[in-house]
Design a protein around this motif. Sequence first.
Motif, PDB file in Angstrom:
ATOM      1  N   ALA A  70       4.530 -56.478  53.515  1.00  0.00           N
ATOM      2  CA  ALA A  70       4.529 -57.913  53.203  1.00  0.00           C
ATOM      3  C   ALA A  70       3.151 -58.523  53.431  1.00  0.00           C
ATOM      4  O   ALA A  70       2.698 -59.366  52.660  1.00  0.00           O
ATOM      5  N   VAL A  71       2.470 -58.070  54.488  1.00  0.00           N
ATOM      6  CA  VAL A  71       1.139 -58.615  54.802  1.00  0.00           C
ATOM      7  C   VAL A  71       0.174 -58.374  53.647  1.00  0.00           C
ATOM      8  O   VAL A  71      -0.632 -59.229  53.296  1.00  0.00           O
ATOM      9  N   ASN A  72       0.258 -57.197  53.030  1.00  0.00           N
ATOM     10  CA  ASN A  72      -0.648 -56.865  51.930  1.00  0.00           C
ATOM     11  C   ASN A  72      -0.085 -57.219  50.558  1.00  0.00           C
ATOM     12  O   ASN A  72      -0.744 -57.016  49.540  1.00  0.00           O
ATOM     13  N   GLY A  73       1.174 -57.706  50.539  1.00  0.00           N
ATOM     14  CA  GLY A  73       1.718 -58.242  49.290  1.00  0.00           C
ATOM     15  C   GLY A  73       2.154 -57.221  48.268  1.00  0.00           C
ATOM     16  O   GLY A  73       2.068 -57.467  47.072  1.00  0.00           O
ATOM     17  N   TYR A  74       2.646 -56.037  48.719  1.00  0.00           N
ATOM     18  CA  TYR A  74       3.153 -55.089  47.715  1.00  0.00           C
ATOM     19  C   TYR A  74       4.502 -54.508  48.119  1.00  0.00           C
ATOM     20  O   TYR A  74       4.854 -54.450  49.291  1.00  0.00           O
ATOM     21  N   ALA A  75       5.257 -54.099  47.079  1.00  0.00           N
ATOM     22  CA  ALA A  75       6.550 -53.420  47.267  1.00  0.00           C
ATOM     23  C   ALA A  75       6.563 -52.195  46.358  1.00  0.00           C
ATOM     24  O   ALA A  75       5.980 -52.218  45.273  1.00  0.00           O
ATOM     25  N   ARG A  76       7.239 -51.135  46.823  1.00  0.00           N
ATOM     26  CA  ARG A  76       7.241 -49.867  46.064  1.00  0.00           C
ATOM     27  C   ARG A  76       8.622 -49.234  46.100  1.00  0.00           C
ATOM     28  O   ARG A  76       9.353 -49.412  47.074  1.00  0.00           O
ATOM     29  N   LEU A  77       8.922 -48.461  45.064  1.00  0.00           N
ATOM     30  CA  LEU A  77      10.191 -47.714  45.063  1.00  0.00           C
ATOM     31  C   LEU A  77      10.030 -46.389  45.803  1.00  0.00           C
ATOM     32  O   LEU A  77      11.011 -45.813  46.277  1.00  0.00           O
ATOM     33  N   GLU A  78       8.794 -45.894  45.926  1.00  0.00           N
ATOM     34  CA  GLU A  78       8.470 -44.728  46.765  1.00  0.00           C
ATOM     35  C   GLU A  78       7.266 -45.118  47.617  1.00  0.00           C
ATOM     36  O   GLU A  78       6.367 -45.801  47.131  1.00  0.00           O
ATOM     37  N   PRO A  79       7.211 -44.667  48.886  1.00  0.00           N
ATOM     38  CA  PRO A  79       6.134 -45.142  49.772  1.00  0.00           C
ATOM     39  C   PRO A  79       4.726 -44.930  49.225  1.00  0.00           C
ATOM     40  O   PRO A  79       3.843 -45.745  49.464  1.00  0.00           O
TER      41      PRO A  79
END
Length: 608
Positions: free
Chosen positions: A170-179
């Motif tokens: 959240a701090v870096n502003g990204y989300a992923r389906l795989e790490p």
Amino acid sequence: MTLKQDNIRNVAIIAHVDHGKTTLVDRLLWASHVFRDNQQVEERVLDSNDQERERSITILSKNISITYKDVKINVIDTPGHADFGGEVERVLNMADGALLIVDAYEGPKPQTRFVLSHALERGLRIVVVVNKIDRPNANPEAAVDKVFDLMVELGASDEQLDFPVVYASAVNGYARLEPGDGNMDMVPLLDTILAEIPAPDVDPDGPVALQVCTVDHSSYEGRIGVGRLVSGTLHEKEQVLVVKAAGGENSQRTAQVRKVYTFENLGKVEVPEVHAGDIVAVIGIEDADIGDIITNPDNPVSMEPIAVEEPTMAVVFEASSSPLVGREGDIVGARQLKERLLREKESNISMRINELEDKSGVEVAGRGVLHLSVLMETMRREGFEFQVGRPRVVYKTADDGSRLEPIEEATIDVPNEYAGKAIEVMGTAGGIMDDMASDETMTHLTFSIPTRGTMGLKTRILNATRGEAMLFHHFKEYGPYSGEMTGRKNGGMIAMSTGKAVAYALDTLQERGRLFVEPGDECYEGMIVGESAKEGDMVVNVEKTKNLGNQRSSSADKAIQLTPPMTFTLEEALEYIEDDELVEVTPQSIRLRKRLLSATDRKKAAKK
């Protein structure tokens, strides 16, 4: 006929304290272009209350909405702390699914268990968001395994156990389906919400039906009922039937809805009508209360009642009788104090606030010391000076006439080498161990403990485990009274006169215990200025100065070295005092004092 309202999603965000819940909401707001690209926005925009920012906790649930791919996503940010657990239980009524946020390094924690159990009971669809995957030592896969084990333990259905997982920072502003898939925006999380959180099941053409889940208060508009419209269309100026949750006589009456609001971005927007499935705010129901049903007068709808949790701890607020009254605060009168607390009663449903029969003060009952201290902190910032007694638990009487007291479930995560110490402290506080599980490094302990035993417990556990333990407790049930408990063993150092503390006097006193004041502090007769190393109170002189003969000058003495005084937060002060003591609260100070300031009066009272 029920239909899916495909253009709406209602999702709650649940997490342990400090796992990044509010920061993640910030990122969703940015991703859906709520803010302009160049707009200056505070971090953790939802924690708008000063205390929420300072304590880094969410105290009040918040509703916001974002629009993504023409779908309105209502996001409900919930408190994670058990003292505000009632707030969690209620707001989950408005959601169809929940984002469970878990730290990739820490995994699920005791508080995660508390909020997750409520979400599973309500049959919500859970999306697991493993946050902070950028942390050193993060282990996202292990965190997911632990969430699965926890959900099995909490009795999740097969459907709930087949949960989707999104990995995020959240701090870096990204989300992923795989790490490690390299995505650098929040789109995968937004897509997962649309795909996995079910659209609300509603009857758009049915009679109006809305249950109030939270109550807001505006000095201009009065009480504002917030809830989810489960059927029909609600218009402004519409006549409705209000069915009171409390029941009894006059439990039903008609009222006119003055205004209707829907949530948009960070605020509320007045609209002429709202449709089934949306979360709405209604103005015009004067005594709107949690659990009240707002429905069609000609075709009323009945709904399951919402239980508002009973307070378990009470404290009495009184006007300050300190010799220093009025020096630091503007509002010191008993009348203003009473008016302020009765105003709080209007808007704060989770507290029970009533004036004492003898008019000597106002009793405020809540869910725990933190819950009560948040109100005190708010009032001292408004300029109030007042004094409060020791919090006491709220007892009940069983059918057979025996006394029942509130029992809490306490969980402790502690490194293996300190587990014995933690068990010992819990035993002295009246705790009974229910469960114990260990792995290579940590021990997980579960206890049943009377609410009385939780006073000051966190400090004692942290001291015994060198700050390594994590303690969490929440209300479990009312159980049989477990007998008297010993209070504080050490006596207090009580000032004998009114004046400023002097270094020379404190130097002598620090050999006999711990000090709460430093040179120059204003003290008064009956004020607690330190803790004695022995049992029993001792009256001390904090103004004593050295008598200088003509042979020696004061500079010839060695420089006095004082240990820094012990300072108290409001919660610590409330947990420290005994029944014959008070906490004096002002905008600048927290002082401990005896209820009877004069030593002679205290002696007379002891003889009686």
